[in-house]
Design an enzyme around this catalytic site. Structure first.
Site, PDB file in Angstrom:
ATOM      1  N   LYS A   1       1.186  -1.545   3.927  1.00 36.55           N
ATOM      2  CA  LYS A   1       0.435  -2.035   2.766  1.00 36.55           C
ATOM      3  C   LYS A   1      -1.022  -2.318   3.161  1.00 36.55           C
ATOM      4  O   LYS A   1      -1.278  -2.953   4.180  1.00 36.55           O
ATOM      5  CB  LYS A   1       1.077  -3.331   2.264  1.00 36.55           C
TER       6      LYS A   1
ATOM      7  N   CYS B   1       8.763 -13.044   6.897  1.00 35.47           N
ATOM      8  CA  CYS B   1       8.419 -12.643   5.534  1.00 35.47           C
ATOM      9  C   CYS B   1       8.067 -11.157   5.577  1.00 35.47           C
ATOM     10  O   CYS B   1       7.201 -10.755   6.360  1.00 35.47           O
ATOM     11  CB  CYS B   1       7.220 -13.451   5.036  1.00 35.47           C
TER      12      CYS B   1
ATOM     13  N   CYS C   1       6.239 -19.773   3.403  1.00 39.07           N
ATOM     14  CA  CYS C   1       5.342 -18.706   3.859  1.00 39.07           C
ATOM     15  C   CYS C   1       3.970 -18.992   3.265  1.00 39.07           C
ATOM     16  O   CYS C   1       3.802 -19.014   2.049  1.00 39.07           O
ATOM     17  CB  CYS C   1       5.824 -17.329   3.417  1.00 39.07           C
TER      18      CYS C   1
ATOM     19  N   HIS D   1     -10.640  -5.254  -2.121  1.00 32.65           N
ATOM     20  CA  HIS D   1     -10.406  -3.922  -1.553  1.00 32.65           C
ATOM     21  C   HIS D   1      -9.766  -3.025  -2.607  1.00 32.65           C
ATOM     22  O   HIS D   1      -9.605  -3.421  -3.770  1.00 32.65           O
ATOM     23  CB  HIS D   1      -9.596  -3.994  -0.258  1.00 32.65           C
TER      24      HIS D   1
ATOM     25  N   LYS E   1      -5.767  -7.438   3.435  1.00 30.35           N
ATOM     26  CA  LYS E   1      -6.831  -8.067   4.214  1.00 30.35           C
ATOM     27  C   LYS E   1      -6.297  -8.648   5.515  1.00 30.35           C
ATOM     28  O   LYS E   1      -6.999  -8.674   6.506  1.00 30.35           O
ATOM     29  CB  LYS E   1      -7.516  -9.132   3.370  1.00 30.35           C
TER      30      LYS E   1
ATOM     31  N   HIS F   1       4.234 -10.465   4.840  1.00 30.00           N
ATOM     32  CA  HIS F   1       3.162 -10.957   5.717  1.00 30.00           C
ATOM     33  C   HIS F   1       3.502 -10.866   7.196  1.00 30.00           C
ATOM     34  O   HIS F   1       2.663 -11.190   8.042  1.00 30.00           O
ATOM     35  CB  HIS F   1       2.779 -12.390   5.312  1.00 30.00           C
TER      36      HIS F   1
ATOM     37  N   CYS G   1       2.460 -16.104   1.072  1.00 28.59           N
ATOM     38  CA  CYS G   1       2.986 -16.045  -0.307  1.00 28.59           C
ATOM     39  C   CYS G   1       2.698 -17.338  -1.054  1.00 28.59           C
ATOM     40  O   CYS G   1       2.852 -17.400  -2.270  1.00 28.59           O
ATOM     41  CB  CYS G   1       4.496 -15.840  -0.324  1.00 28.59           C
TER      42      CYS G   1
ATOM     43  N   HIS H   1      -6.992  -4.426  -4.994  1.00 29.77           N
ATOM     44  CA  HIS H   1      -7.468  -5.234  -6.135  1.00 29.77           C
ATOM     45  C   HIS H   1      -8.142  -4.334  -7.163  1.00 29.77           C
ATOM     46  O   HIS H   1      -8.000  -4.517  -8.371  1.00 29.77           O
ATOM     47  CB  HIS H   1      -8.484  -6.292  -5.687  1.00 29.77           C
TER      48      HIS H   1
HETATM   49  N1  MSP Z   1      -3.636 -15.344  -6.360  1.00 27.81           N
HETATM   50  C1  MSP Z   1      -2.441 -14.622  -6.427  1.00 27.81           C
HETATM   51  C2  MSP Z   1      -2.145 -14.145  -7.829  1.00 27.81           C
HETATM   52  C3  MSP Z   1      -2.081 -15.210  -8.875  1.00 27.81           C
HETATM   53  S1  MSP Z   1      -1.866 -14.539 -10.463  1.00 27.81           S
HETATM   54  C4  MSP Z   1      -1.547 -15.816 -11.429  1.00 27.81           C
HETATM   55  C5  MSP Z   1      -2.516 -13.402  -5.505  1.00 27.81           C
HETATM   56  N2  MSP Z   1      -3.730 -12.977  -5.172  1.00 27.81           N
HETATM   57  S2  MSP Z   1      -4.045 -11.704  -4.225  1.00 27.81           S
HETATM   58  O1  MSP Z   1      -5.462 -11.731  -3.958  1.00 27.81           O
HETATM   59  O2  MSP Z   1      -3.193 -11.659  -3.115  1.00 27.81           O
HETATM   60  O3  MSP Z   1      -3.818 -10.479  -5.169  1.00 27.81           O
HETATM   61  C6  MSP Z   1      -2.567  -9.840  -5.263  1.00 27.81           C
HETATM   62  C7  MSP Z   1      -2.733  -8.687  -6.189  1.00 27.81           C
HETATM   63  O4  MSP Z   1      -3.804  -7.813  -5.741  1.00 27.81           O
HETATM   64  C8  MSP Z   1      -1.529  -7.764  -6.268  1.00 27.81           C
HETATM   65  O5  MSP Z   1      -0.535  -8.240  -7.144  1.00 27.81           O
HETATM   66  C9  MSP Z   1      -2.196  -6.502  -6.757  1.00 27.81           C
HETATM   67  O6  MSP Z   1      -2.539  -6.654  -8.098  1.00 27.81           O
HETATM   68  C10 MSP Z   1      -3.460  -6.471  -5.924  1.00 27.81           C
HETATM   69  N3  MSP Z   1      -3.236  -5.881  -4.605  1.00 27.81           N
HETATM   70  C11 MSP Z   1      -3.548  -6.416  -3.408  1.00 27.81           C
HETATM   71  N4  MSP Z   1      -3.230  -5.520  -2.423  1.00 27.81           N
HETATM   72  C12 MSP Z   1      -2.715  -4.417  -2.959  1.00 27.81           C
HETATM   73  C13 MSP Z   1      -2.265  -3.167  -2.454  1.00 27.81           C
HETATM   74  N5  MSP Z   1      -2.280  -2.867  -1.163  1.00 27.81           N
HETATM   75  N6  MSP Z   1      -1.810  -2.264  -3.351  1.00 27.81           N
HETATM   76  C14 MSP Z   1      -1.796  -2.490  -4.689  1.00 27.81           C
HETATM   77  N7  MSP Z   1      -2.223  -3.648  -5.194  1.00 27.81           N
HETATM   78  C15 MSP Z   1      -2.684  -4.639  -4.377  1.00 27.81           C
HETATM   79  O7  MSP Z   1      -1.484 -12.876  -5.159  1.00 27.81           O
END
Ligand code: MSP
Length: 648
Positions: free
Chosen positions: A294, A142, A125, A17, A297, A145, A128, A20
């Site tokens: 925030k 948390c 959690c 989304h 998903k 979440h 996380c 990412h």
């Molecule tokens: N798999 C772990 C990260 C491991 S890195 C060694 C993870 N994955 S995640 O799919 O949850 O991705 C988190 C990351 O996605 C956030 O740190 C950010 O880079 C991005 N984001 C996900 N949702 C976001 C927002 N709503 N806003 C901004 N960035 C976001 O955590």
């Protein structure tokens, strides 16, 4: 110089989304910027594919974990070209070389005595994928979440993280650039002011099989973070690849604040335990929210990058996210905001400037970049433009190095406004009327072309397709790929005689905004409902139109505003007297206005223009002329009617 920059590896328990997309666009922009500076750059992204939540998501989808991760990892990989992401390597934690590297590192740290077996109880959690401390909970949940963590008690392997606490505090204190922006550095230091616990790094296979087996105990798999963070090493061929030698010392990670702790605390201490230097910098950004929640998903309030790209084009999406979010702070996504940025900043400011300039080169210089004049011919306008470009590029470099993308863009847009003023004050269409001004006309057109070429170069990391379109239309397609940032500010380098393409259009206007996908259920239902007073799809309701108070007004006095070429101060009767500042000085002389009866917006919020408070706005129609100038005609009333009469 070398640069190694990474995004987080994204969990494959749902599709990509805007959150990412943002991190990945930021990282891509930074890589492209560093390449433009001449660095040898390595850019890595990827997917995180082990762990409980992935196993659960696969079960829910009725697939084996392997089928499931293959399918979702592909959706991430397919999204990146849509956003013109230029990664050098896309890693998956299920890649065999990664699995091997994780096992080698576990064995190494175990052999060095920093992994031990013990009993642990804690609050876990799953969102996380880590244990939380009591202090981190808000109302027992948390905060990220919104779920109560599970109390878990089991025997596991632990990493002696506490042993490295003092080293880490000292490293952060002596390396101010290690974690930026500063607020996150302070957050980490504050967390480290309490004793650090050791890190539980395993899960019994009885509970979880979808993970990497510990090399020294096959009854356990490794915990997701120990697996995931190591991707940054696997991707460059740790321990002995040439890329590892070359890039590790230059490593910079880009993340959002949700995964600050694993990156700022677990990862440097793990590296220390392996005998490796820590990464160079960690860049932490805030969240994209929808109505203060925030975007995520699990809530379902997500914006899909593809929908935005389909409507606006990839470069508007890149521009929008970089311009709208101050790196480090949260930002709210709004469908209106992207529509406005597209139409105002891109179609209007940049797009019009570009097509207007090309039109004039076509008309007054036979479609070729004209021969330039000599420096002796420069006017104060030229000197202002040249020095503005030099300070823009200096500011741009500083901001791009510091991840202040919104500020870098502000600096570029200031030059764009200056160029629009440069056109108005040099009025090429007037110069063209008199052969004696031929040299001046050529210089003005040449300066416009050079400035636009430099703007194309600074926009290259941010909007790669637009920048290339600009360069191509200016006849510079071939040179574009190999020209670096050093060319910005070098006046006189653009060869004359190049043929331009006057038909190039950068950003067609968009009239319809894109709706944010609605969550199926839950409290965010209202998030996307239109607010009262909000304009949908560019269509006004009758009540909205009625709220605009249009009135007939007679101009009784008019004078030029000091130090402004465009503004006139008008006194109008509607029927009470009021002052209105109008940008019509280039089109009407003050004397010609007295006695004219015009239409005004009477209930506009008063605004100060050049120190004068303006109470309303005079309506006028504007037309872009073929010669590049603008024609402006005031809306007047023909019949006899009292001042102040309402128009509806
Ligand atoms: N798999 C772990 C990260 C491991 S890195 C060694 C993870 N994955 S995640 O799919 O949850 O991705 C988190 C990351 O996605 C956030 O740190 C950010 O880079 C991005 N984001 C996900 N949702 C976001 C927002 N709503 N806003 C901004 N960035 C976001 O955590």
């Amino acid at each position: 110089m070398t640069t190694y920059v990474t995004t987080p590896i994204y969990y494959v328990n749902a599709m990509p989304h805007l959150g990412h997309a943002y991190t990945t666009i930021v990282t891509d922009t930074y890589s492209r910027y560093k390449r433009l500076c001449g660095d040898d750059v390595r850019f890595q992204t990827g997917t995180d594919e082990h762990g409980e939540k992935i196993a659960e998501a696969a079960a829910k989808a009725g697939e084996t974990p392997r089928q499931y991760v293959d399918r979702i990892a592909a959706t991430f990989k397919e999204t990146w070209p849509l956003l013109t992401i230029s990664q050098d390597y896309t890693i998956r934690t299920t890649d065999p070389d990664h699995v091997q590297t994780v096992q080698d590192i576990l064995q190494l740290v175990h052999d060095r005595g920093d992994i031990y077996f013990s009993e642990y109880s804690g609050l876990y959690c799953q969102g996380c994928e880590r244990f939380l401390t009591e202090k981190e909970l808000v109302d027992g949940k948390c905060p990220d979440h919104q779920v109560e963590p599970k109390a878990i008690s089991e025997q596991n392997y632990f990493f002696r993280m506490s042993k490295y606490q003092d080293w880490l505090i000292d490293h952060i204190k002596t390396h101010p650039e290690f974690i930026t922006p500063e607020r996150y550095r302070n957050e980490v230091l504050s967390f480290l002011s309490e004793p650090l616990e050791d890190l539980c790094i395993s899960r019994p296979t009885a509970r979880l099989t979808w993970g990497i087996p510990l090399p020294f105990d096959s009854n356990f798999v490794t915990y997701v973070w120990f697996d995931a963070l190591i991707n940054y090493l696997t991707g460059i061929g740790y321990p002995d690849g040439a890329d590892f030698e070359k890039y590790w010392a230059a490593a910079e990670h880009v993340i959002a604040k949700d995964i600050l702790k694993p990156h700022a605390i677990y990862w440097p201490t793990m590296l220390q335990a392996m005998g490796l230097a820590p990464y160079k910098r960690l860049h932490v950004h805030g969240y994209w929210n929808v109505d203060a929640t925030k975007m995520s998903k699990s809530i379902g309030n997500v914006v899909r990058p593809k929908e935005l790209v389909d409507t606006y084009g990839v470069d508007t999406v890149r521009y929008f996210v970089l311009r709208e979010m101050s790196f480090g702070l949260d930002s709210s996504f709004s469908a209106d905001a992207i529509l406005t940025r597209h139409n105002a900043d891109l179609a209007n400011d940049l797009g019009n400037l570009f097509s207007r300039s090309l039109t004039m080169i076509d008309k007054y210089a036979q479609g070729r970049i004209p021969e330039r004049g000599t420096v002796a011919m420069f006017t104060p306008d030229d000197r202002e433009l040249i020095s503005a470009m030099a300070s823009m590029v200096a500011q741009y470099r500083e901001c791009m190095d510091d991840f202040k993308f919104h500020k870098a863009l502000q600096a570029i847009w200031e030059v764009i406004s200056l160029l629009n003023r440069y056109i108005v004050s040099n009025a090429p269409w007037e110069l063209a009327k008199d052969a004696r001004h031929e040299e001046r006309l050529r210089m003005v057109l040449c300066h416009l072309a050079e400035a636009l070429w430099m703007i194309a170069l600074v926009l290259k990391p941010i909007m790669p397709e637009t920048a290339e379109k600009m360069a191509t239309a200016l006849g510079m397609k071939d040179a574009f790929a190999d020209t670096g940032l050093e060319a910005v500010g070098q006046w006189g380098e653009l060869p004359s005689g190049l043929g331009i393409d006057k038909g190039a259009q950068l950003f067609p206007r968009v009239e319809k905004r894109v709706e944010v996908a609605l969550p199926a259920t839950g409290k965010q239902q209202t998030a996307n409902k239109s607010q009262p007073g909000m304009i949908e799809d560019g269509v006004l309701t009758f009540d909205q139109f009625k709220a605009v108070e249009l009135r007939v007004a007679e101009i009784v006095a008019a004078e030029k505003v000091a130090k402004s070429e465009r503004l006139l101060k008008l006194t109008v009767k509607a029927p009470e007297e009021r002052t209105i500042v109008a940008g019509i000085a280039l089109h009407y002389s003050p004397e010609a206005l007295i006695g004219q009866r015009v239409l005004i917006v009477a209930n506009l919020k008063p605004a100060k223009l050049m120190g004068i408070l303006s109470h309303g706005m005079v309506l006028a129609a504007k037309e872009l002329q073929a010669d590049g100038s603008e024609k402006l005609v005031l809306a007047t009333v023909a019949g006899s009617i009292a001042n102040g009469s309402r128009v509806a």
